[in-house]
Design an enzyme around this catalytic site. Structure first.
Site, PDB file in Angstrom:
ATOM      1  N   GLY A  11       0.835  -1.198   0.000  1.00  0.00           N
ATOM      2  CA  GLY A  11       0.000   0.000   0.000  1.00  0.00           C
ATOM      3  C   GLY A  11       0.868   1.245   0.000  1.00  0.00           C
ATOM      4  N   ASP A 137       0.679   2.514   9.048  1.00  0.00           N
ATOM      5  CA  ASP A 137       0.277   1.742  10.232  1.00  0.00           C
ATOM      6  C   ASP A 137       1.302   1.808  11.374  1.00  0.00           C
ATOM      7  OD1 ASP A 137      -1.801   0.950   8.564  1.00  0.00           O
ATOM      8  OD2 ASP A 137      -0.879  -0.962   8.039  1.00  0.00           O
TER       9      ASP A 137
HETATM   10  O1  F6P Z   1      -1.083  -1.053   5.377  1.00  0.00           O
HETATM   11  C1  F6P Z   1      -1.633   0.157   5.024  1.00  0.00           C
HETATM   12  C2  F6P Z   1      -3.134   0.040   4.893  1.00  0.00           C
HETATM   13  O2  F6P Z   1      -3.631   1.289   4.508  1.00  0.00           O
HETATM   14  C3  F6P Z   1      -3.851  -0.468   6.130  1.00  0.00           C
HETATM   15  O3  F6P Z   1      -4.004   0.528   7.100  1.00  0.00           O
HETATM   16  C4  F6P Z   1      -5.123  -0.963   5.527  1.00  0.00           C
HETATM   17  O4  F6P Z   1      -5.691  -1.976   6.327  1.00  0.00           O
HETATM   18  C5  F6P Z   1      -4.690  -1.514   4.202  1.00  0.00           C
HETATM   19  O5  F6P Z   1      -3.463  -0.884   3.887  1.00  0.00           O
HETATM   20  C6  F6P Z   1      -5.648  -1.282   3.056  1.00  0.00           C
HETATM   21  O6  F6P Z   1      -5.169  -1.979   1.954  1.00  0.00           O
HETATM   22  P1  F6P Z   1      -5.628  -1.746   0.443  1.00  0.00           P
HETATM   23  O7  F6P Z   1      -5.065  -0.439  -0.015  1.00  0.00           O
HETATM   24  O8  F6P Z   1      -5.036  -2.894  -0.284  1.00  0.00           O
HETATM   25  O9  F6P Z   1      -7.116  -1.716   0.453  1.00  0.00           O
END
Ligand code: F6P
Length: 358
Positions: A11, A137
């Site tokens: 992410g 996070d």
């Molecule tokens: O790890 C970063 C994060 O934004 C988390 O806080 C969240 O749970 C996840 O990625 C969301 O993932 P994606 O962008 O794949 O939906």
């Protein structure tokens, strides 16, 4: 000639570009030999496919303040790393092939937990790897801070700030669902900064009755509203007693988009109060990095540059006890930095009357 590969994985978050700029500048300005930077497109996928572009000075101009990543990113789940691609090729072998074909001296990876596991694997496979701790996070082991975190705290805080006025107008209970994956650093910090009345975290399973008590107590005291900062990974004490399998089964049959909505429903049933849920979601990862992250990411990048020039590989650059450090990748990979429920910051929050629903 020094050949350096660079990629962003997982992410995205704020200050990825600032960090890459730091790496690039510190190497180019201090190297005694010519340098070539290879930017892999969309994370490990680009490394597998040999999809890259040569990065020059112009690529790093005017990007300090720009969110996202100039290289693009993607998720390559570590648990699937040994699963062959549809055409039968081995992902790890593909990445090694690209590395050797381009005669890279090292690979710089900017990523979070899963991506660091892959980086460690590549390091064990003999590649020269350096990583930088990226994630909103703040859950990467071995470093007190990750870049992107402070920017996300700011955004989530502003969201709680804005909710105050509408919560007050309508006399409602509001749940603001805050990212953070399985840990509570982001919701805790945003909750304190935003003046939340209740903060619910994955590390402290909450009791529904206690949450309801706080809301009713606030009613009696004449407060028109209650704001709950709830981690996306928060869990009730009841659910925490379930086995992982049973909890996953419950979620798979869930009538709610997320646990925040279930809690909202339970509060309405128990108190008759109007409850609303606000989910800022990916907004928390977007936009320009705050000054802290710009400085921090630049410093991490410059430290990574130093390691490259000293040919010290197999490390994540991190930050511990106010010092920039290097941590062996094997000590970081596969570990999660969770919040200690008895941490000072939680005690302090409790001391000023914030409830954790226990
Ligand atoms: O790890 C970063 C994060 O934004 C988390 O806080 C969240 O749970 C996840 O990625 C969301 O993932 P994606 O962008 O794949 O939906």
């Amino acid at each position: 000639m020094l050949r350096i590969g660079m990629l962003t994985s997982g992410g995205d978050c704020q200050a990825l570009n600032a960090a890459m700029r730091g790496v690039y500048r510190s190497v180019v300005l201090n190297s005694t030999e010519p340098v070539e930077f290879y930017g892999f497109i969309d994370g490990y996928r680009g490394l597998m496919k040999g999809d890259f572009k040569i990065l020059n000075d112009e690529d790093f101009q005017n990007i300090l303040t720009v969110g996202g990543t100039i290289l693009g990113t993607s998720r390559t789940p570590f648990k699937l790393i040994h699963e062959p691609l549809p055409d039968g090729t081995d992902k790890v072998e593909d990445m090694k092939q690209t590395y050797y074909k381009l005669r890279l001296n090292c690979l710089v990876m900017l990523g979070g937990n899963g991506s660091t596991k892959t980086a460690n694997l590549l390091s064990e496979e003999g590649l020269n790897v350096i990583t930088l701790p990226k994630t909103i996070d703040n859950d990467l082991y071995g470093t007190d801070m990750t870049f992107g975190f402070q920017s996300a705290v700011d955004i989530a805080t502003r969201c709680i700030d804005e909710i105050h006025t509408t919560a007050n107008s309508h006399g409602r209970v509001f749940i603001v669902e805050i990212m953070g994956h399985k840990v509570g650093w982001l919701p805790l910090n945003a909750g304190i900064a935003g003046g939340a009345d209740i903060i619910l975290l994955p590390e402290i399973p909450y009791n529904l009755e206690k949450v309801v008590d706080v809301i009713e107590e606030r009613d009696k005291e004449g407060h028109r509203f209650t704001i709950i900062a709830m981690a996306e990974g928060a869990i009730s004490d009841k659910d925490a007693k379930l086995s992982k399998k049973d909890y996953m089964k419950k979620l798979s049959k869930y009538a709610f988009p997320s646990p925040s909505y279930e809690l909202a429903d339970q509060i309405t049933k128990k108190t008759g109060r109007e409850v609303r849920v606000t989910v800022p979601g990916h907004i928390q990862r977007g936009g320009t990095p705050v000054a802290y992250d710009r400085v921090f990411a630049t410093r991490l990048g410059a430290e990574a540059g130093k390691l490259i020039l000293k040919k010290q590989y197999g490390f994540m650059v991190g930050y511990k006890n106010r010092e920039m450090i290097k941590v062996p990748l094997k000590d970081v990979a596969g570990k999660l930095k969770t919040l200690d429920p008895d941490a000072r910051i939680i005690q302090e929050a409790k001391a000023i009357g914030i409830s954790f629903g226990i």
